[in-house]
Design a protein around this motif. Structure first.
Motif, short mmCIF file in Angstrom:
data_model
loop_
_atom_site.label_atom_id
_atom_site.label_comp_id
_atom_site.label_asym_id
_atom_site.label_seq_id
_atom_site.Cartn_x
_atom_site.Cartn_y
_atom_site.Cartn_z
N ASN A 21 9.17 2.84 -9.84
CA ASN A 21 8.28 3.84 -10.44
C ASN A 21 7.05 3.12 -11.00
N LEU A 22 5.88 3.79 -10.82
CA LEU A 22 4.61 3.19 -11.27
C LEU A 22 4.10 3.77 -12.57
N ALA A 23 4.88 4.58 -13.20
CA ALA A 23 4.37 5.28 -14.38
C ALA A 23 4.02 4.33 -15.52
N ASP A 24 4.65 3.15 -15.52
CA ASP A 24 4.36 2.20 -16.61
C ASP A 24 3.17 1.29 -16.32
N ARG A 25 2.52 1.49 -15.18
CA ARG A 25 1.39 0.62 -14.84
C ARG A 25 0.13 1.19 -15.48
N LEU A 31 0.86 -1.17 0.00
CA LEU A 31 0.00 0.00 0.00
C LEU A 31 0.90 1.22 0.00
N GLY A 32 0.66 2.17 -0.92
CA GLY A 32 1.56 3.31 -0.99
C GLY A 32 0.95 4.50 -1.70
N LEU A 33 1.81 5.56 -1.81
CA LEU A 33 1.42 6.81 -2.46
C LEU A 33 2.51 7.20 -3.42
N ALA A 34 2.14 7.55 -4.65
CA ALA A 34 3.09 7.97 -5.68
C ALA A 34 2.70 9.34 -6.17
N ASP A 35 3.74 10.10 -6.63
CA ASP A 35 3.43 11.43 -7.17
C ASP A 35 2.90 11.28 -8.58
N PRO A 36 2.45 12.37 -9.22
CA PRO A 36 1.87 12.26 -10.55
C PRO A 36 2.81 11.66 -11.59
#
Length: 773
Positions: free
Chosen positions: A123-127, A102-107
């Motif tokens: 990094n979650l940008a590719d999800r 469970l987490g928080l990512a920036d834009p």
């Protein structure tokens, strides 16, 4: 080979085998039905498992959605405090075993805080689910995918986080583990040796129970069950699993709204159908043993229990065939023992059956002729019995009429054209000597010649081939019958005291249906009909004479009535007028006693005049001749009520007076008149109901009162009729019309009289002409 199968023992063994076939079919059918039921129950069971798993998964998704919504309202999360936020997330991950992270990512996708330690470069940008969350404020549910670091499948959910001013601050994300599958199975066990698979839309195995380590991450789209799931999406199927074992599977999408994967549950068919196979095998073994024992018993016991008795019975049957009683088997000839036995019994029973049939026919005909009270009924029943006995297509009875015609009074089976042509025959016709029916009735044939019996009956069983052999003149009738397709023809005279009064005519399109011995037997049967005809005609003559006597009586009544009315009544009226004039001419000083005497004489004359007029009316009511039966009956009832005070309710329906003959009108009137007199003299009634209704083919008359009634059993005795001659007169009047009268009565419960008269007995001659002798 043919002789082998004609052996009784071989046939008996064959019968045993044939008897075992239905049992074999039943055993196999039962096994298949058992298998179907087992499969149906298993399908429902595993389908319930996958549906429950999908519901469990959907509940987990809803709980996670609610968690994300709540987290967006927490200050530590909204202010992106890394340490406090990570601590909060870590506690939540520890409390929820289904949450992998469970987490928080920036834009930009960079993780700001997380419940589990992650690399800073993570990094979650590719999800895909992260990118979709950036464009909406709703919770986004992604697809199951394998974590490259752990090779464990997870499901990503995300929700965007916005500032009060509307600026995008970041994205909250949750990764769910597939450990919920193990948790679900531990709470709801699968069928024996059952398996559960979760695959994604590409056929990649996300988890499997049991042995998840062996299969997780494997891509098996070519496997039969995986291919079936990917093509059908949802259903039940028997297929090979990813391990090659055949199973019965049920499968369903994890989420119908989004492509998250499929849940597949299955049970091995070997285990599923094990009990079915065992039962079928056991039943087949028992059936085989029973059949083998039956064959052995039939082989050993057939010689002693069947063959020897049958050979004895064959010899006995051959002796019985010479004339002793027995039964027929109905079996065809052959080489087998039973066929020989059957043939012997058939020969023996041939003569007996014919005699029994003829005796039965005589009995039926005697019953018909003795019970018949109506000529039409007698002839119809006779024709029906003869047709049933001979199985001839057409049967008819010609009766000689007064005008010389010989129409069919009763018939069945003749075509309309044949009937219209033959029904016009007459003894007075110019060519009557050329027609065989006419010659037989005239008695101008020679008995004993070809085609004639010794009693003068004609018969032919091949009209088409036999016409030329018949003597000149006789063949014309056969020709007519043959023209209409009749090959077998018989004409049997109906005699009364050596005079022919009719013919029994039989015809059939098949040859050899009327052999001579059958015609001779029908001659004997025709005697019963002749006697019955003589009896009915005599009864009809007696009834006719009685009718004539009644007519004469009514004429005499009419003559006396008119004489009383026109002569005696007129003279008494003149005497009364003279007496009235005499009173007026007497001086006032005349002796009062003289005037009183003259006045008394005048009153006596008036009373006598009234009595004579009433007597004249009773002998023959004028209204009956001038206004008809209906008005006469209403007037009779009104006058009866006026004289006696007894209320009469008269109902007349359906009576067409113009169709009633004079005898019927007088008889009905006199019957009701006599009935009312009986009520007045004996019933002590207050109310009388009379119903006269025409209900074809009968006229029904009911006469009911509420008087003291009587004992019906007593009325059968002669002593009763001595006291109640009125009822006897009523019965005689009904009998003259060929009707019946029933009396129902009990003491203190009134009397009910029901009369039924055949319609044909009351119509005028123009309506229905009886022209019998």
């Amino acid at each position: 080979m043919k002789g082998f199968f004609s052996n009784l023992r071989v046939r008996l063994l064959g019968i045993v085998l044939l008897a075992a076939i239905p049992a074999l079919v039943f055993v196999i059918y039962t096994g298949l039905e058992h298998r179907r039921l087992v499969k149906k129950n298993a399908e429902q069971q595993i389908l319930d498992v996958v549906q429950d798993m999908v519901r469990f998964h959907g509940q987990l998704i809803r709980q996670t959605r609610q968690l994300l919504v709540l987290l967006t309202e927490i200050p530590e999360v909204r202010q992106s405090r890394t340490q406090s936020c990570s601590a909060l997330f870590s506690d939540l991950v520890q409390d929820h075993q289904d949450i992998l992270n469970l987490g928080l990512a920036d834009p930009e996708g960079k993780i700001i805080c997380s419940g589990r330690p992650t690399r800073l470069s993570n990094n979650l940008a590719d999800r895909p689910y992260f990118q979709e969350a950036l464009t909406t404020r709703q919770v986004v549910v992604g697809e199951y995918r394998l974590n490259p670091a752990t090779d464990k499948p997870y499901l990503g959910l995300a929700r965007s986080l916005w500032s009060p001013s509307g600026r995008l601050q970041g994205v909250l994300f949750v990764n769910l583990d597939l450990e919920w599958v193990q948790k679900f199975i531990s709470n709801k066990p699968l069928p024996e040796k059952g398996v559960v698979n979760v695959v994604d839309n590409q056929g990649v195995i996300l988890t499997r129970w049991p042995d998840p380590q062996q299969w997780v991450g494997a891509k098996k789209p070519q496997k039969e069950i995986i291919a079936t799931v990917l093509s059908q999406k949802q259903g039940v199927s028997e297929a090979s699993g990813i391990d090659g074992l055949p199973r019965l599977y049920a499968f369903i999408p994890l989420n119908h709204a989004s492509p998250q994967g499929f849940v597949i549950a299955g049970v091995p068919t070997k285990i599923l159908y094990a009990a079915v196979r065992d039962n079928l095998t056991r039943n087949l073994i028992w059936l085989g043993l029973a059949t083998a024992l039956a064959l052995a018993a039939a082989w050993i016991l057939s010689s002693q229990l069947i063959l020897q008795p049958m050979n004895t019975l064959i010899k006995t049957a051959q002796q019985l065939a010479s004339g002793n009683l027995g039964v027929r088997t109905g079996l065809p000839r052959g080489q087998g023992e039973i066929l020989k036995l059957g043939h012997s019994f058939d020969l023996m029973a041939e003569g007996l059956q014919q005699r029994e049939k003829f005796l039965e026919l005589h009995h039926k005909i005697m019953v018909v002729t003795n019970q018949a009270n109506d000529l039409e009924e007698l002839l119809k029943e006779f024709v029906r019995e003869i047709a049933d006995f001979t199985n001839c297509t057409a049967v008819g009875i010609r009766i000689l009429q007064k005008d010389g015609t010989i129409p069919y009074e009763a018939s069945q089976g003749f075509s309309q054209k044949f009937y219209q042509r033959e029904n016009r025959l007459s003894l007075e016709a110019a060519n009557s000597e050329k027609h065989l029916c006419q010659k037989l009735i005239k008695g101008t044939i020679t008995p004993g010649t070809p085609y004639f019996t010794g009693n003068g009956s004609f018969f032919v069983n091949a009209a088409g081939r036999g016409i030329e052999g018949i003597s000149e003149g006789n063949g014309i009738t056969c020709k007519f019958c043959h023209e209409y397709g009749y090959e077998s023809v018989a004409l049997i005279p109906l005699r009364i005291k050596d005079r022919v009064y009719g013919l029994l005519h039989l015809a059939d399109p098949q040859e050899n249906r009327l052999p001579e011995h059958l015609v001779q037997e029908l001659e004997k049967v025709a005697i019963h009909l002749s006697l019955a005809l003589e009896r009915l005609w005599n009864e009809e003559n007696v009834r006719g004479l009685t009718h004539e006597l009644m007519k004469a009586q009514e004429k005499e009544r009419l003559r006396i009535s008119r004489e009383l009315h026109d002569s005696v009544a007129q003279q008494l009226s003149a005497v009364k007028i003279s007496l009235d004039n005499l009173l007026e001419l007497l001086p006032e000083k005349t002796n009062k006693k003289l005037k009183l005497k003259v006045n008394q004489i005048t009153q006596n004359v008036h009373q006598v005049l009234g009595s004579i007029r009433e007597l004249a009316y009773g002998l023959r009511p004028p209204v009956l001749d001038y206004l008809g039966l209906t008005r006469a009956l209403y007037q009779l009832c009104e006058e009866f009520t006026g004289r006696t005070g007894i209320k009469v309710n008269l109902l007349i329906a359906g009576i067409e007076e113009d169709k009633l003959n004079e005898n019927a009108v007088i008889t009905i009137y006199r019957f009701i008149q006599e009935g009312l007199n009986n009520v007045r003299q004996h019933a002590q009634a207050k109310n009388v109901t009379i119903k006269l209704v025409s209900s074809y083919p009968k006229i029904i008359l009911r006469l009911e009162d509420d008087g003291q009634g009587f004992d019906v059993i007593e009325q059968q005795s002669g002593a009763f009729f001595e006291k109640h001659m009125g009822l006897l007169n009523m019965q005689e009047r009904v009998a003259l019309l060929g009707g019946s009268m029933q009396i129902e009565s009990q003491p203190d419960q009134g009397t009910h009289i029901l009369v039924e008269v055949p319609w044909k007995e009351v119509v005028r001659e123009s309506q229905e002409n009886h022209n019998h002798r």
